[in-house]
Motif scaffolding. Structure first.
Motif, short mmCIF file in Angstrom:
data_model
loop_
_atom_site.label_atom_id
_atom_site.label_comp_id
_atom_site.label_asym_id
_atom_site.label_seq_id
_atom_site.Cartn_x
_atom_site.Cartn_y
_atom_site.Cartn_z
N ALA A 177 1.22 -0.84 -0.06
CA ALA A 177 0.01 0.20 0.05
C ALA A 177 1.07 1.02 -0.05
N VAL A 178 2.22 1.46 0.69
CA VAL A 178 3.11 2.75 1.01
C VAL A 178 3.84 2.24 -0.32
N ALA A 179 4.26 1.37 -1.23
CA ALA A 179 4.90 1.24 -2.53
C ALA A 179 3.47 2.01 -3.19
N SER A 180 2.29 1.53 -3.24
CA SER A 180 1.28 2.09 -4.53
C SER A 180 0.98 3.81 -4.13
N ALA A 181 1.13 3.89 -2.55
CA ALA A 181 0.70 5.75 -2.78
C ALA A 181 1.96 6.39 -3.17
N VAL A 182 3.10 6.01 -2.74
CA VAL A 182 4.24 7.30 -3.73
C VAL A 182 4.28 6.86 -4.93
N ASP A 183 3.85 5.62 -6.08
CA ASP A 183 4.19 5.67 -7.28
C ASP A 183 3.35 7.18 -7.43
N GLU A 184 1.56 6.42 -6.76
CA GLU A 184 0.88 7.64 -7.10
C GLU A 184 1.11 9.14 -7.02
N LEU A 185 1.92 9.40 -6.37
CA LEU A 185 2.34 10.73 -5.82
C LEU A 185 3.76 11.11 -6.79
N ASP A 186 4.14 10.28 -7.05
CA ASP A 186 5.07 10.27 -7.67
C ASP A 186 4.96 10.92 -8.95
N GLY A 187 3.64 10.28 -9.54
CA GLY A 187 3.03 10.95 -10.38
C GLY A 187 3.61 10.70 -12.05
N GLY A 188 4.70 9.89 -11.46
CA GLY A 188 5.31 9.32 -13.15
C GLY A 188 6.74 10.19 -13.64
N SER A 189 7.13 11.18 -12.55
CA SER A 189 8.29 11.72 -13.21
C SER A 189 9.16 10.67 -12.85
#
Length: 100
Positions: free
Chosen positions: A79-91
């Protein structure tokens, strides 16, 4: 009116069919009973979470130990990894350096 017997458990379900809690905190006097409760949880598949804590209440030592199911840790990590990926926004990918 006669008492009714409880409904039979599903085959192979055993006496307890409720889902295990992901996190449990044991507290109590620092005695054999406390150690037996924690040992039973370990036998059920729980793992120790953090260090034990101890305090003195004026008469006896009171201890605490948290335990968690390994699947709960994996689920939380995902869940944390997924949230970080979402925050990253593809950068761009994190290169190990950042600003404090």
């Amino acid at each position: 009116m006669p008492a009714t017997a409880p409904a039979p458990s599903p085959a192979g379900a055993g006496p307890r069919t409720e889902e295990k809690l992901a996190y449990r905190l044991f507290t109590g006097p620092d005695d054999r009973g406390f150690c037996e409760r924690v040992s039973a949880a370990l036998a059920e598949g729980y793992v120790l979470h953090g260090s034990p804590s101890a305090t003195f209440n004026g008469q006896t030592v009171i201890v605490a130990q948290a335990v968690v199911l390994p699947a709960a840790i994996a689920s939380a990590d995902a869940a944390v990894a997924s949230a970080v990926d979402e925050l990253d926004g593809g950068s761009e990918e994190f290169d190990g350096e950042g600003h404090a």
